[in-house]
Write an enzyme that holds these catalytic residues in place. Sequence first.
Site, PDB file in Angstrom:
ATOM      1  N   PRO A  41      -4.621  -1.908  -8.036  1.00 44.85           N
ATOM      2  CA  PRO A  41      -4.621  -3.366  -7.921  1.00 44.85           C
ATOM      3  C   PRO A  41      -5.221  -3.844  -6.601  1.00 44.85           C
ATOM      4  O   PRO A  41      -5.850  -4.906  -6.558  1.00 44.85           O
ATOM      5  CB  PRO A  41      -3.131  -3.736  -8.023  1.00 44.85           C
ATOM      6  CG  PRO A  41      -2.377  -2.478  -7.818  1.00 44.85           C
ATOM      7  CD  PRO A  41      -3.271  -1.358  -8.220  1.00 44.85           C
ATOM      8  N   ASP A  42      -5.070  -3.052  -5.526  1.00 48.60           N
ATOM      9  CA  ASP A  42      -5.664  -3.452  -4.243  1.00 48.60           C
ATOM     10  C   ASP A  42      -7.184  -3.538  -4.349  1.00 48.60           C
ATOM     11  O   ASP A  42      -7.825  -4.384  -3.728  1.00 48.60           O
ATOM     12  CB  ASP A  42      -5.234  -2.507  -3.104  1.00 48.60           C
ATOM     13  CG  ASP A  42      -5.457  -1.024  -3.422  1.00 48.60           C
ATOM     14  OD1 ASP A  42      -5.605  -0.657  -4.605  1.00 48.60           O
ATOM     15  OD2 ASP A  42      -5.484  -0.230  -2.457  1.00 48.60           O
ATOM     16  N   ARG A  43      -7.757  -2.689  -5.179  1.00 46.28           N
ATOM     17  CA  ARG A  43      -9.213  -2.689  -5.331  1.00 46.28           C
ATOM     18  C   ARG A  43      -9.654  -3.910  -6.152  1.00 46.28           C
ATOM     19  O   ARG A  43     -10.699  -4.514  -5.871  1.00 46.28           O
ATOM     20  CB  ARG A  43      -9.666  -1.390  -6.000  1.00 46.28           C
ATOM     21  CG  ARG A  43      -9.116  -0.166  -5.252  1.00 46.28           C
ATOM     22  CD  ARG A  43      -9.506   1.125  -5.911  1.00 46.28           C
ATOM     23  NE  ARG A  43     -10.923   1.406  -5.704  1.00 46.28           N
ATOM     24  CZ  ARG A  43     -11.562   2.393  -6.304  1.00 46.28           C
ATOM     25  NH1 ARG A  43     -10.949   3.176  -7.174  1.00 46.28           N
ATOM     26  NH2 ARG A  43     -12.844   2.594  -6.054  1.00 46.28           N
ATOM     27  N   VAL A  67       2.498  -5.535   3.353  1.00 41.16           N
ATOM     28  CA  VAL A  67       2.230  -6.725   4.146  1.00 41.16           C
ATOM     29  C   VAL A  67       2.671  -7.963   3.363  1.00 41.16           C
ATOM     30  O   VAL A  67       2.369  -8.092   2.173  1.00 41.16           O
ATOM     31  CB  VAL A  67       0.727  -6.813   4.503  1.00 41.16           C
ATOM     32  CG1 VAL A  67       0.451  -8.043   5.359  1.00 41.16           C
ATOM     33  CG2 VAL A  67       0.275  -5.551   5.243  1.00 41.16           C
ATOM     34  N   GLY A  71       0.851  -1.189   0.000  1.00 40.53           N
ATOM     35  CA  GLY A  71       0.000   0.000   0.000  1.00 40.53           C
ATOM     36  C   GLY A  71       0.885   1.236   0.000  1.00 40.53           C
ATOM     37  O   GLY A  71       2.114   1.129   0.057  1.00 40.53           O
ATOM     38  N   ASN A  72       0.271   2.399  -0.017  1.00 37.34           N
ATOM     39  CA  ASN A  72       1.072   3.627  -0.002  1.00 37.34           C
ATOM     40  C   ASN A  72       1.755   3.847   1.339  1.00 37.34           C
ATOM     41  O   ASN A  72       2.766   4.533   1.405  1.00 37.34           O
ATOM     42  CB  ASN A  72       0.210   4.834  -0.367  1.00 37.34           C
ATOM     43  CG  ASN A  72       0.008   4.931  -1.864  1.00 37.34           C
ATOM     44  OD1 ASN A  72       0.910   5.299  -2.599  1.00 37.34           O
ATOM     45  ND2 ASN A  72      -1.166   4.529  -2.329  1.00 37.34           N
ATOM     46  N   ASN A 129       1.898   1.020   4.094  1.00 37.38           N
ATOM     47  CA  ASN A 129       2.486  -0.227   4.598  1.00 37.38           C
ATOM     48  C   ASN A 129       2.486  -1.330   3.553  1.00 37.38           C
ATOM     49  O   ASN A 129       1.639  -1.362   2.660  1.00 37.38           O
ATOM     50  CB  ASN A 129       1.698  -0.709   5.822  1.00 37.38           C
ATOM     51  CG  ASN A 129       1.977   0.160   7.038  1.00 37.38           C
ATOM     52  OD1 ASN A 129       3.122   0.368   7.415  1.00 37.38           O
ATOM     53  ND2 ASN A 129       0.920   0.688   7.635  1.00 37.38           N
TER      54      ASN A 129
HETATM   55  N1  LIG Z   1      -7.000   2.730  16.538  1.00 40.43           N
HETATM   56  C1  LIG Z   1      -6.161   2.980  15.552  1.00 40.43           C
HETATM   57  N2  LIG Z   1      -5.660   4.230  15.397  1.00 40.43           N
HETATM   58  C2  LIG Z   1      -4.830   4.515  14.385  1.00 40.43           C
HETATM   59  N3  LIG Z   1      -4.416   3.630  13.477  1.00 40.43           N
HETATM   60  C3  LIG Z   1      -4.875   2.381  13.580  1.00 40.43           C
HETATM   61  C4  LIG Z   1      -5.756   1.982  14.606  1.00 40.43           C
HETATM   62  N4  LIG Z   1      -6.055   0.672  14.430  1.00 40.43           N
HETATM   63  C5  LIG Z   1      -5.371   0.284  13.335  1.00 40.43           C
HETATM   64  N5  LIG Z   1      -4.666   1.302  12.836  1.00 40.43           N
HETATM   65  C6  LIG Z   1      -3.793   1.347  11.676  1.00 40.43           C
HETATM   66  O1  LIG Z   1      -4.346   0.692  10.619  1.00 40.43           O
HETATM   67  C7  LIG Z   1      -3.281   0.347   9.763  1.00 40.43           C
HETATM   68  C8  LIG Z   1      -3.577  -0.924   9.076  1.00 40.43           C
HETATM   69  O2  LIG Z   1      -4.385  -0.570   8.022  1.00 40.43           O
HETATM   70  P1  LIG Z   1      -4.168  -1.031   6.565  1.00 40.43           P
HETATM   71  O3  LIG Z   1      -3.090  -2.028   6.446  1.00 40.43           O
HETATM   72  O4  LIG Z   1      -5.494  -1.403   6.075  1.00 40.43           O
HETATM   73  O5  LIG Z   1      -3.778   0.314   5.869  1.00 40.43           O
HETATM   74  P2  LIG Z   1      -2.410   1.098   5.793  1.00 40.43           P
HETATM   75  O6  LIG Z   1      -1.280   0.162   5.911  1.00 40.43           O
HETATM   76  O7  LIG Z   1      -2.449   2.242   6.749  1.00 40.43           O
HETATM   77  O8  LIG Z   1      -2.557   1.713   4.355  1.00 40.43           O
HETATM   78  P3  LIG Z   1      -2.094   1.130   2.938  1.00 40.43           P
HETATM   79  O9  LIG Z   1      -2.611  -0.275   2.839  1.00 40.43           O
HETATM   80  O10 LIG Z   1      -2.722   2.074   1.980  1.00 40.43           O
HETATM   81  O11 LIG Z   1      -0.609   1.189   2.997  1.00 40.43           O
HETATM   82  C9  LIG Z   1      -2.030   0.185  10.593  1.00 40.43           C
HETATM   83  O12 LIG Z   1      -1.021   1.023  10.070  1.00 40.43           O
HETATM   84  C10 LIG Z   1      -2.464   0.668  11.955  1.00 40.43           C
HETATM   85  O13 LIG Z   1      -1.537   1.606  12.438  1.00 40.43           O
HETATM   86  C1  LIG Z   2      -6.863   4.588  -4.198  1.00 36.14           C
HETATM   87  C2  LIG Z   2      -5.638   3.811  -3.781  1.00 36.14           C
HETATM   88  C3  LIG Z   2      -4.513   4.779  -3.426  1.00 36.14           C
HETATM   89  C4  LIG Z   2      -6.028   3.014  -2.520  1.00 36.14           C
HETATM   90  O1  LIG Z   2      -4.986   2.226  -2.079  1.00 36.14           O
HETATM   91  C5  LIG Z   2      -5.217   2.818  -4.892  1.00 36.14           C
HETATM   92  O2  LIG Z   2      -6.219   1.905  -5.126  1.00 36.14           O
HETATM   93  C6  LIG Z   2      -4.862   3.524  -6.170  1.00 36.14           C
HETATM   94  O3  LIG Z   2      -3.798   4.073  -6.288  1.00 36.14           O
HETATM   95  N1  LIG Z   2      -5.778   3.486  -7.163  1.00 36.14           N
HETATM   96  C7  LIG Z   2      -5.609   4.038  -8.491  1.00 36.14           C
HETATM   97  C8  LIG Z   2      -6.826   4.756  -8.968  1.00 36.14           C
HETATM   98  C9  LIG Z   2      -8.085   3.919  -9.007  1.00 36.14           C
HETATM   99  O4  LIG Z   2      -8.219   2.905  -8.320  1.00 36.14           O
HETATM  100  O5  LIG Z   2      -9.015   4.297  -9.743  1.00 36.14           O
END
Ligand SMILES: Nc1ncnc2c1ncn2[C@@H]1O[C@H](COP(=O)(O)OP(=O)(O)OP(=O)(O)O)[C@@H](O)[C@H]1O
Ligand SMILES: CC(C)(CO)[C@@H](O)C(=O)NCCC(=O)O
Length: 257
Positions: free
Chosen positions: A108-110, A13, A8-9, A11
């Site tokens: 792609p995540d969507r 995983v 993701g932008n 994190n």
């Molecule tokens: N109560 C909370 N307050 C703040 N953040 C939280 C809480 N619970 C979970 N999180 C956050 O949610 C995040 C996990 O979310 P997720 O993996 O879906 O998205 P992300 O990693 O933030 O974004 P992306 O996938 O776009 O990189 C973790 O980074 C964690 O810090």
């Molecule tokens: C919207 C985000 C940033 C969510 O992770 C990602 O799905 C993305 O970069 N999407 C590209 C644009 C789109 O989904 O239409």
Amino acid sequence: MLLAIDCGNTNTVFSIWDGEKFLATWRTSTEHQRTADQYYVWISSLMSLQKLDVRITDVVISSTVPRVVFNLRVLCNRYFDCRPLVVGKPECRLPVGVRVDVGTQVGPDRLVNTVAGHAFYGGDLIVVDFGTATTFDVVDHDGAYIGGVIAPGVNLSMEALHMAAAALPHVDISRPDSVIGKNTVACMQAGVFWGYLGLVNGICTKIRAEHGRPMTVIGTGGLAPLFASGDAIFDEIRDDLTMHGLRIIHEFNRNDE
Ligand SMILES: Nc1ncnc2c1ncn2[C@@H]1O[C@H](COP(=O)(O)OP(=O)(O)OP(=O)(O)O)[C@@H](O)[C@H]1O
Ligand SMILES: CC(C)(CO)[C@@H](O)C(=O)NCCC(=O)O
Ligand SMILES: [K+]
């Protein structure tokens, strides 16, 4: 053994799938500077810490950050002796359709969430993913991705307040009991939590009306459980949706060969 990587932008995983279940899941921040060697040192030490003596033979990647894919490819070639399947690339087929404007590069995540949502819950779905952005993916009756909504993420909104207003501190999102805040932090938490709940409910209501058929709402991503505690907006919560989508796409492409 399959390694699924969801970049993701914020994190990234990594999760290992043994054909029946995920054996382990590890999270790191997304940094495009990280090299293949750095990834390998990190993942191999975590594997030995958990006494996971498995050989990775296949890798599937979803990345919303195009630049990180290069080093992940090197990781696969150099250390796992395989070519990764990258969602969104032409050689990666999807078990569902995509019906959007020509030329649109759907995240792609969507697509991955759509595939998993369809596999677990069928059709006519709204998948709400609370990541860096909050996305709403609309899944048609046949499982196709037919569009959706992109809203600023919860943590991003909180951070934007802090960054733009000198007197507003850095605050973590949580659920305040009342909407009338009696101090600055409570006011900010109310604004983001209750404001966001209104956003999610409002958008789902509008999507339902526009779609014209009953829909199931699925919440995923780190903050989904927090919002589920607000009002029953989700029919289901599944935090491993993206990982399952990745392994389903991998299976589909392998069977398709
Ligand atoms: N109560 C909370 N307050 C703040 N953040 C939280 C809480 N619970 C979970 N999180 C956050 O949610 C995040 C996990 O979310 P997720 O993996 O879906 O998205 P992300 O990693 O933030 O974004 P992306 O996938 O776009 O990189 C973790 O980074 C964690 O810090
Ligand atoms: C919207 C985000 C940033 C969510 O992770 C990602 O799905 C993305 O970069 N999407 C590209 C644009 C789109 O989904 O239409
Ligand atoms: K995510």
